[in-house]
Enzyme design. Structure first.
Site, mmCIF file in Angstrom:
data_model
loop_
_atom_site.group_PDB
_atom_site.id
_atom_site.type_symbol
_atom_site.label_atom_id
_atom_site.label_comp_id
_atom_site.label_asym_id
_atom_site.label_seq_id
_atom_site.Cartn_x
_atom_site.Cartn_y
_atom_site.Cartn_z
ATOM 1 N N TRP A 102 -65.242 95.467 -21.802
ATOM 2 C CA TRP A 102 -66.180 95.157 -20.709
ATOM 3 C C TRP A 102 -67.171 96.269 -20.484
ATOM 4 O O TRP A 102 -68.366 96.018 -20.297
ATOM 5 C CB TRP A 102 -65.411 94.786 -19.436
ATOM 6 C CG TRP A 102 -64.815 93.421 -19.599
ATOM 7 C CD1 TRP A 102 -63.518 93.135 -19.860
ATOM 8 C CD2 TRP A 102 -65.525 92.171 -19.638
ATOM 9 N NE1 TRP A 102 -63.373 91.776 -20.034
ATOM 10 C CE2 TRP A 102 -64.574 91.162 -19.905
ATOM 11 C CE3 TRP A 102 -66.857 91.817 -19.465
ATOM 12 C CZ2 TRP A 102 -64.925 89.814 -20.002
ATOM 13 C CZ3 TRP A 102 -67.209 90.472 -19.561
ATOM 14 C CH2 TRP A 102 -66.246 89.493 -19.828
ATOM 15 N N ASP A 172 -67.799 98.561 -12.126
ATOM 16 C CA ASP A 172 -67.474 97.145 -12.269
ATOM 17 C C ASP A 172 -66.003 97.001 -11.884
ATOM 18 O O ASP A 172 -65.107 97.404 -12.626
ATOM 19 C CB ASP A 172 -67.707 96.701 -13.719
ATOM 20 C CG ASP A 172 -67.237 95.271 -13.964
ATOM 21 O OD1 ASP A 172 -66.734 94.622 -13.034
ATOM 22 O OD2 ASP A 172 -67.386 94.804 -15.117
ATOM 23 N N LYS A 196 -61.149 86.783 -9.657
ATOM 24 C CA LYS A 196 -59.822 87.297 -9.955
ATOM 25 C C LYS A 196 -59.043 87.503 -8.650
ATOM 26 O O LYS A 196 -58.018 86.870 -8.433
ATOM 27 C CB LYS A 196 -59.900 88.601 -10.761
ATOM 28 C CG LYS A 196 -60.299 88.362 -12.229
ATOM 29 C CD LYS A 196 -61.696 88.811 -12.509
ATOM 30 C CE LYS A 196 -62.171 88.927 -13.923
ATOM 31 N NZ LYS A 196 -61.714 88.172 -14.995
#
Lengths: 360, 360
Positions: A102, A172, A196
């Protein structure tokens, strides 16, 4: 109705009481005669939901008064461009710390908008460990330093807050926001896709220190300009209203559970059950450095990949789903976000033991 | 539970059977043991919902095979930048037709990304009429011609399809998509925020002819690059899954009602009831040219603005809400999208008559 234990990395399992309330209120929210989905975003009913959700997030995360909370769209992948579009203009350059898929993706996308440097990388360890702070080569002239606080695919997580001096730290936090107490004041900007720990996909949370606003590149779309959205209270365009409502229900649930400390303790217990078992067997393997292991996403491999299908099939039969590892790395992955009950983790470990006895 | 008649311009009223089904399936979709909100977007359950929704949209709108349907985020205001980012690169310039607030907003935003020209404007009529096709000054070298098919604030609507020759026609159909049959082949690109006729806010529909893909400016964020999303079947980033699911339920409902022709007839009937009454009284006024009147958004003014508050209060007491006109123009506005039942329009007209008798 039998609910499954859903180990999906996101969109992910939600607290059952939240879903029950959403179902009950679907046709008529608090006597308004409307679903939340049908409400004008500028009507008093939705405005109250919006304000309450924002206030709850500020309270739970302890967000200081000099930060703005924005409800946006496009997810973390959208933010990979939106963050540099809004921030890099301050000095024209930014530092990125690579800790897995990511953060690498964020880094690649940012290159379009300025001079982007790799300040540190976990590549030498094949991203099984975070690069130690003393190895970071930070540029004091960077507009910001970017990290991914939890790598959903790789399964590494920051259990410490990097010191970036006067350069704002951007994180992030898509896959670990709201999972533990953090000191927001140590960050310049935090962003997270909601799907999430917060709610449905389609909502992006941005928490930004006010002094960082106002450096957007001219090519920044107005809808994704933090300053424009901050001044419009996230209503420059129509926000994803229903997702914000569900997020508000989740935040109320988290508050009822005791807030960030209680949630963190619960998450630690769950992760310990799984990692303790993984460390006690040679049949399953998790290669991540112990001090950097994620409490949200636990990748593991069976000693023989030929057993993967049988493992997944048996799990499915026992009501445990979405355990297949990311296609880029294979193996298994158990995502155990806030809403995964401890019973789900215990059931998984029990099944893993059983499967080992049969196939070990 | 008493449901209101909700005349909100968007997010807007939804069909009650859709909301009932969503409530019933909230904790367990089709025996999966999960809410749609909790499903991995790459799991077989959500993939089937996604595919079914896309197929239904193609079927209902008659979308030809050489078009891609994208499920995106950011709404029409996001698209005001995303459209030029993706399309203007073909020639560097684009034509815009101004018919009210929304098309003016699109035009302003597009200026950042290339040479943007006003091909026609309704300004001379104060935007109470569309500029006639013969007055349009189209540039044959434009990458596209942009229109807004229905102006939500002004209340004008295209009841004809502009002829732009070989230059692709791009339409913001946010407030009239799915309200009537259209010939998609006459358009290069159609975009729409979902929150009027399709579903919840947070979902943007883009229908794009394949040959227009591949001209994105380098600054286009990957998540908003049509080609990237087309190749990833709208899953380059996590799509707004729950909004797509609700859109699918709405599309099924529309199909059951008889599809676009039946829906158009229903919408014509509803609009006629309201406009016929407006034309028969001097107490209320709608200034829009008859041939350009919107069947979706009907703005009207009372003969005395001092009566506005009393009008709105009386409406609210009778279960009719969100009738206040847009803050930029004042007066009233009745948004009567697909899901507004004819009974709602009849109740409104009855109340308007009653109010006129009392105050006329």
């Amino acid at each position: 109705m039998t609910r499954v234990f859903n180990f999906s990395p996101g969109p992910a399992t939600l607290p059952e009481p939240v879903l029950r309330q959403a179902a009950e209120e679907m046709l008529d929210w608090h006597g308004s005669g409307m679903s939340v989905m049908e409400m004008s975003h500028r009507g008093k009913e939705f405005m109250s939901i919006h304000a309450e959700t924002e206030d709850l997030l500020k309270e739970l995360m302890g967000i200081p008064a000099n930060y703005k909370v924005l409800f946006m769209q496009g997810g973390a992948i959208g933010e990979n461009a939106i963050v540099p579009m809004n921030l890099i203009g301050a000095t024209g350059k930014a530092d990125y710390v690579l800790t897995g898929d990511w953060s690498k993706k964020s880094y690649k996308e940012a290159k379009t908008y300025g001079q982007v440097n790799v300040a540190a990388t976990g590549e030498a360890s094949k991203f099984t460990a975070l690069p130690k702070q003393q190895e970071w080569k930070l540029d004091p002239g960077a507009a910001y330093v970017h990290i991914c606080s939890n790598e959903t695919i790789g399964g590494v997580q920051f259990h410490w807050t990097p010191d970036t001096g006067r350069v704002p730290l951007v994180a992030d936090m898509s896959s670990d926001i709201l999972s533990r107490p953090i000191d927001v004041a140590k960050y310049g900007l935090i962003y997270a896709g909601a799907q999430k720990n917060i709610g449905p996909s389609g909502l992006t949370i941005v928490i930004v220190r006010e002094d960082l606003l106002g450096h957007a590149l001219p090519v920044t779309p107005s809808a994704f300009n933090y300053k424009v959205q901050a001044e419009a209270d996230s209503m420059y365009n129509t926000p994803p209203t229903y997702a914000i409502y569900i997020a508000g229900l989740v935040l109320k649930h988290v508050k009822k559970l005791g807030g960030m400390k209680a949630v963190a303790q619960h998450n630690e217990e769950k992760a310990a059950i799984l990692y303790d078992f993984l460390d006690a067997t040679a049949f399953y393997r998790n290669p991540i450095a112990k001090e950097d292991r994620s409490r949200m996403n636990v990748p593991f491999w069976l000693k023989d990949d030929a057993l993967n299908d049988a493992f997944l099939k048996g799990a499915q039969e026992r009501g445990m789903i979405q355990l297949k590892g990311h296609r880029s790395v294979g193996g298994m992955r158990a995502s155990i976000y806030n809403a995964m009950p401890i019973e789900g983790v215990k059931a998984l470990v029990q099944y893993m033991k059983e499967f080992e006895r049969q196939h070990g």
